[in-house]
Scaffold this active site. Structure first.
Site, PDB file in Angstrom:
ATOM      1  CG  ASP A 189      -9.962  -0.307   6.338  1.00 33.97           C
ATOM      2  OD1 ASP A 189      -8.971  -0.831   6.882  1.00 33.97           O
ATOM      3  OD2 ASP A 189     -11.061  -0.886   6.258  1.00 33.97           O
ATOM      4  CG  PHE A 222      -0.941  -5.991  -2.245  1.00 34.95           C
ATOM      5  CD1 PHE A 222      -0.914  -4.864  -3.053  1.00 34.95           C
ATOM      6  CD2 PHE A 222      -1.846  -6.005  -1.173  1.00 34.95           C
ATOM      7  CE1 PHE A 222      -1.756  -3.790  -2.821  1.00 34.95           C
ATOM      8  CE2 PHE A 222      -2.694  -4.923  -0.933  1.00 34.95           C
ATOM      9  CZ  PHE A 222      -2.638  -3.818  -1.758  1.00 34.95           C
ATOM     10  CE  LYS A 244      -4.112  -1.187   2.736  1.00 37.83           C
ATOM     11  NZ  LYS A 244      -4.831  -0.743   3.949  1.00 37.83           N
ATOM     12  CD  GLU A 292      -7.465  -2.670  10.344  1.00 36.08           C
ATOM     13  OE1 GLU A 292      -8.683  -2.832  10.110  1.00 36.08           O
ATOM     14  OE2 GLU A 292      -6.601  -2.654   9.455  1.00 36.08           O
TER      15      GLU A 292
HETATM   16  P1  ITT Z   1      -3.103  -1.882   6.976  1.00 37.90           P
HETATM   17  O1  ITT Z   1      -4.439  -2.092   7.640  1.00 37.90           O
HETATM   18  O2  ITT Z   1      -1.965  -2.008   7.921  1.00 37.90           O
HETATM   19  O3  ITT Z   1      -3.063  -0.613   6.150  1.00 37.90           O
HETATM   20  P2  ITT Z   1      -3.939  -4.252   5.539  1.00 37.90           P
HETATM   21  O4  ITT Z   1      -3.334  -5.063   4.433  1.00 37.90           O
HETATM   22  O5  ITT Z   1      -4.368  -4.978   6.776  1.00 37.90           O
HETATM   23  O6  ITT Z   1      -2.900  -3.080   5.905  1.00 37.90           O
HETATM   24  P3  ITT Z   1      -6.688  -3.422   5.138  1.00 37.90           P
HETATM   25  O7  ITT Z   1      -7.053  -3.667   6.553  1.00 37.90           O
HETATM   26  O8  ITT Z   1      -7.162  -2.161   4.488  1.00 37.90           O
HETATM   27  O9  ITT Z   1      -5.111  -3.420   4.922  1.00 37.90           O
HETATM   28  O10 ITT Z   1      -7.121  -4.696   4.308  1.00 37.90           O
HETATM   29  C1  ITT Z   1      -7.291  -4.624   2.965  1.00 37.90           C
HETATM   30  C2  ITT Z   1      -7.104  -5.998   2.371  1.00 37.90           C
HETATM   31  O11 ITT Z   1      -7.837  -6.009   1.132  1.00 37.90           O
HETATM   32  C3  ITT Z   1      -5.648  -6.246   2.008  1.00 37.90           C
HETATM   33  O12 ITT Z   1      -4.943  -6.944   2.996  1.00 37.90           O
HETATM   34  C4  ITT Z   1      -5.769  -7.061   0.717  1.00 37.90           C
HETATM   35  O13 ITT Z   1      -5.935  -8.422   1.020  1.00 37.90           O
HETATM   36  C5  ITT Z   1      -7.055  -6.527   0.112  1.00 37.90           C
HETATM   37  N1  ITT Z   1      -6.735  -5.428  -0.823  1.00 37.90           N
HETATM   38  C6  ITT Z   1      -6.920  -4.095  -0.642  1.00 37.90           C
HETATM   39  N2  ITT Z   1      -6.472  -3.397  -1.698  1.00 37.90           N
HETATM   40  C7  ITT Z   1      -5.993  -4.319  -2.554  1.00 37.90           C
HETATM   41  C8  ITT Z   1      -5.368  -4.218  -3.816  1.00 37.90           C
HETATM   42  O14 ITT Z   1      -5.108  -3.063  -4.407  1.00 37.90           O
HETATM   43  N3  ITT Z   1      -4.999  -5.363  -4.395  1.00 37.90           N
HETATM   44  C9  ITT Z   1      -5.230  -6.552  -3.827  1.00 37.90           C
HETATM   45  N4  ITT Z   1      -5.788  -6.734  -2.632  1.00 37.90           N
HETATM   46  C10 ITT Z   1      -6.165  -5.608  -1.996  1.00 37.90           C
END
Ligand code: ITT
Length: 186
Positions: free
Chosen positions: A67, A143, A14, A38
Site C-alpha cells: 500500500d 504512473f 506496481k 482495502e
Molecule cells: P493496489 O491497491 O491494487 O495495489 P492501487 O493503485 O490502488 O493498487 P494503492 O491503494 O496503494 O494502490 O494506492 C496508491 C496510489 O498512490 C496509486 O494509485 C498512485 O496514484 C499513488 N502512487 C503510489 N506509488 C506511486 C508511485 O510510485 N508513483 C506515482 N504514484 C504513486
C-alpha cells in the site's frame, strides 16, 4: 533458482516496478488471482497488513501486498492512504489546483509492503522518499502522481526518470529492498 511470490495488486505498474527491484535478489513476482481487500485505515501499514493476512488465508499461500501514497505537507498529509481514490477523482491536475499559491511544496511518497503466509502474522517493511510537488505536470514515464513529484535534491519529476533510476530512489525501492534482505536472510 528464483523464488516466486504471489503479489496481490490490481496495479500493473506496481507489479513491474516491484519485479524490477526484487529480481537482483533472486525473487520473481506473479500477480495473484485474488482481490486486495482495502480497509479504510489511518496508516498504509494497517491497510497492507490486513489485506495480506486476508489474501494469504484465501489462497492458502504466502503473499505480498503493498500500500502506498503521496503525503503532502501543506495539505496535512492528504491524500496519504486515500491516494488511489484521489488519483482516480482529482488526479495530478486536481492536486496542483489544491496547491495553488502554497509556498511549502514539501511532500513524501510512502510505501508499506506486507508479507504473510497463511495462518501467520504479516511482516511489514516500509520505505519513504522525501521530495516536493512540482509547479506543473512533466514527463510521461511511470504512473499515478509521478508527473508532479520531484525527489529530494533532484530537478526532474519521477515521470522524467527511467524506471531503473526511479526504483533506485523511490519509496517502493526502499520498502521492497528491505523485504528482500529479510526474505533472503542477507
Ligand atoms: P493496489 O491497491 O491494487 O495495489 P492501487 O493503485 O490502488 O493498487 P494503492 O491503494 O496503494 O494502490 O494506492 C496508491 C496510489 O498512490 C496509486 O494509485 C498512485 O496514484 C499513488 N502512487 C503510489 N506509488 C506511486 C508511485 O510510485 N508513483 C506515482 N504514484 C504513486
Amino acid at each position: 533458482m528464483a523464488s516466486k511470490i504471489l503479489f496481490v495488486t490490481g496495479n500493473r505498474h506496481k507489479l513491474e516496478e516491484a519485479g524490477r527491484i526484487l529480481s537482483p535478489h533472486g525473487i520473481s513476482l506473479e500477480m495473484a488471482g485474488c482481490e486486495k481487500l482495502e480497509i479504510q485505515a489511518g496508516t498504509l501499514e494497517e491497510v497492507a497488513s490486513f489485506a495480506a493476512k486476508a489474501a494469504a488465508r484465501e489462497i492458502d499461500a504466502p503473499v505480498l501486498v503493498e500500500d502506498s501514497g503521496l503525503f503532502i505537507d501543506a495539505l496535512g498529509g492528504f491524500p496519504g492512504p486515500y491516494s488511489s481514490y484521489a488519483f482516480k477523482t482529482i488526479g495530478c491536475r486536481g492536486v496542483l489546483r489544491l496547491m495553488n499559491g502554497a509556498s511549502d511544496r514539501g511532500a513524501s511518497f510512502r510505501c508499506a509492503v506486507a508479507y504473510c503466509s497463511a495462518g501467520d502474522e504479516p511482516r511489514v517493511f516500509t520505505g519513504v522518499s522525501e521530495g516536493s510537488i512540482a509547479n506543473d505536470m512533466t514527463g510521461s514515464s511511470g504512473f499515478g502522481f509521478d508527473p508532479i513529484f520531484i525527489g529530494r535534491g533532484g530537478r526532474l519529476t519521477y515521470a522524467e526518470l527511467d524506471a531503473e533510476s526511479k526504483c533506485r530512489i523511490s519509496h517502493r525501492g526502499e520498502a521492497f529492498r528491505r523485504f528482500a534482505e529479510w526474505f533472503t536472510g542477507a
